[in-house]
Design a protein around this motif. Structure first.
Motif, short mmCIF file in Angstrom:
data_model
loop_
_atom_site.label_atom_id
_atom_site.label_comp_id
_atom_site.label_asym_id
_atom_site.label_seq_id
_atom_site.Cartn_x
_atom_site.Cartn_y
_atom_site.Cartn_z
N ARG A 150 -1.28 13.44 1.43
CA ARG A 150 -2.66 13.97 1.44
C ARG A 150 -2.65 15.48 1.70
NH1 ARG A 150 -7.37 14.76 0.92
NH2 ARG A 150 -9.13 13.58 1.74
N ALA A 162 0.84 -1.20 0.00
CA ALA A 162 0.00 0.00 0.00
C ALA A 162 0.88 1.25 0.00
CB ALA A 162 -0.92 0.00 1.22
N GLY A 191 -4.84 -0.75 0.97
CA GLY A 191 -4.32 -1.69 -0.03
C GLY A 191 -5.43 -2.46 -0.71
N LYS A 198 1.40 7.23 -6.50
CA LYS A 198 0.42 8.30 -6.70
C LYS A 198 1.03 9.66 -6.38
CE LYS A 198 -3.98 5.98 -6.66
NZ LYS A 198 -5.41 6.04 -6.31
N TYR A 238 1.17 8.68 4.23
CA TYR A 238 -0.14 8.97 3.63
C TYR A 238 -0.54 10.43 3.90
CZ TYR A 238 -5.20 9.00 2.96
OH TYR A 238 -6.47 9.33 2.55
N VAL A 242 -5.03 10.77 -2.72
CA VAL A 242 -5.07 9.41 -2.18
C VAL A 242 -6.23 9.34 -1.19
CG1 VAL A 242 -2.63 8.81 -2.48
CG2 VAL A 242 -3.33 10.11 -0.45
N ARG A 258 -8.80 3.78 0.71
CA ARG A 258 -8.58 2.50 0.03
C ARG A 258 -7.13 2.31 -0.38
NH1 ARG A 258 -13.43 -0.26 -2.66
NH2 ARG A 258 -15.11 0.64 -1.45
N ASP A 259 -6.45 3.41 -0.71
CA ASP A 259 -5.02 3.29 -1.03
C ASP A 259 -4.24 2.86 0.20
OD1 ASP A 259 -5.07 4.35 -3.82
OD2 ASP A 259 -5.79 6.16 -2.83
N GLY A 296 2.20 1.92 -3.38
CA GLY A 296 1.17 2.53 -4.22
C GLY A 296 0.96 4.01 -3.91
N LEU A 297 1.06 4.36 -2.63
CA LEU A 297 0.92 5.77 -2.23
C LEU A 297 2.05 6.59 -2.85
CD1 LEU A 297 0.09 5.27 1.57
CD2 LEU A 297 -1.48 6.13 -0.18
#
Lengths: 168, 168
Positions: free
Chosen positions: A153, A19, A166, A26, A149, A159, A162-163, A22-23
């Motif tokens: 943010r 996760a 994961g 993004k 995160y 983001v 859900r990001d 993925g953050l």
């Protein structure tokens, strides 16, 4: 899978690290789309006396591999904390996941309530294997993934929960 | 205690909620010490399209009691989300903890890998009891406690990782 010390640690760490990966993707894409140097995000922080994004990722990696290593009675790999780009942070996460996934479930066998004394900052903390995982390793890892995160943010990266989770 | 679904959920939630309670206390004390209305912190957020502090606390409470309720096959209490003061948020957390602690370990007996279909936002998500806990409930709860932490941290409240972990 049964409720084993392996099942409630390694896959949970791997999911959180994926996760986090993925953050970061993004974050970098958002910087490019908005026309600023993605490296600006790597040094962003939420307070002047708080670690920036890069360090949050490094500590999340250290927490996961160090925590799993202690539970499995193994030595974790040492990574030198020299990452300065998104590509290097992705690589750091990938190396951490690869090492975690190489720890077989058998390494986690044994009594979850066995004593585990952990030395941090020169001080000894008496845990059991289970209390170490749930009282330190898991919340500590989520603490740093959440910091990453929230840094993204706060800096306008699109983001959402859900990001962080994961996927659902 | 053995590695049971109860042991890896209820005490973990309670610990996180107590940590959240302590974070709120430090937030209010900091506002008073710095001479501004503590209620300002309750509406603070890290991004304009993100929930403010009060809502983060409410969702952390809902996540903990809702998650535990599904694992235990019980109905959680419903709280109306009307809190507007620090005192009311402390009360919300205390009620949540009291309800969680009233769920005996026996309520969590049964196969951790039994199917558990959870409906959220009108959609069904197929979990097992174990995957629901580790893939949703735990990270979701830490997500909101971390959001609360980071909102306070960003607003100059002197909280640190030990406050988030609830001691070491």
């Amino acid at each position: 899978m049964p409720l084993t010390l392996h099942a409630v640690s390694v896959p949970v760490f791997v999911r959180a690290l994926k996760a986090l990966d993925g953050l970061l993707t993004k974050g970098e894409e958002s910087a490019v789309a908005r026309g600023f140097d993605p490296a600006v995000l790597l040094t962003a922080r939420l307070a002047p006396d708080m670690f920036p994004l890069t360090r949050q990722v490094q500590i999340a990696s250290d927490g996961a591999k160090g925590g799993a290593a202690r539970l499995a009675g193994q030595a974790p790999p040492s990574f030198p904390d020299t990452e300065t780009t998104f590509a290097e942070l992705h690589e750091r996460i990938a190396k951490t996941i690869a090492w975690l996934e190489g720890l077989g479930p058998a390494a986690f066998d044994g009594d979850p309530d066995a004593d585990l004394v952990v030395t941090m900052g020169g001080q000894d903390y008496p845990f059991t294997r289970q209390s170490f995982l749930f009282g330190f390793v898991l919340p500590n890892m989520y603490f740093h993934v959440s910091a990453a995160y929230n840094i993204l943010r706060h800096n306008g990266v699109a983001v959402g929960k859900r990001d962080f989770l994961g996927g659902l």
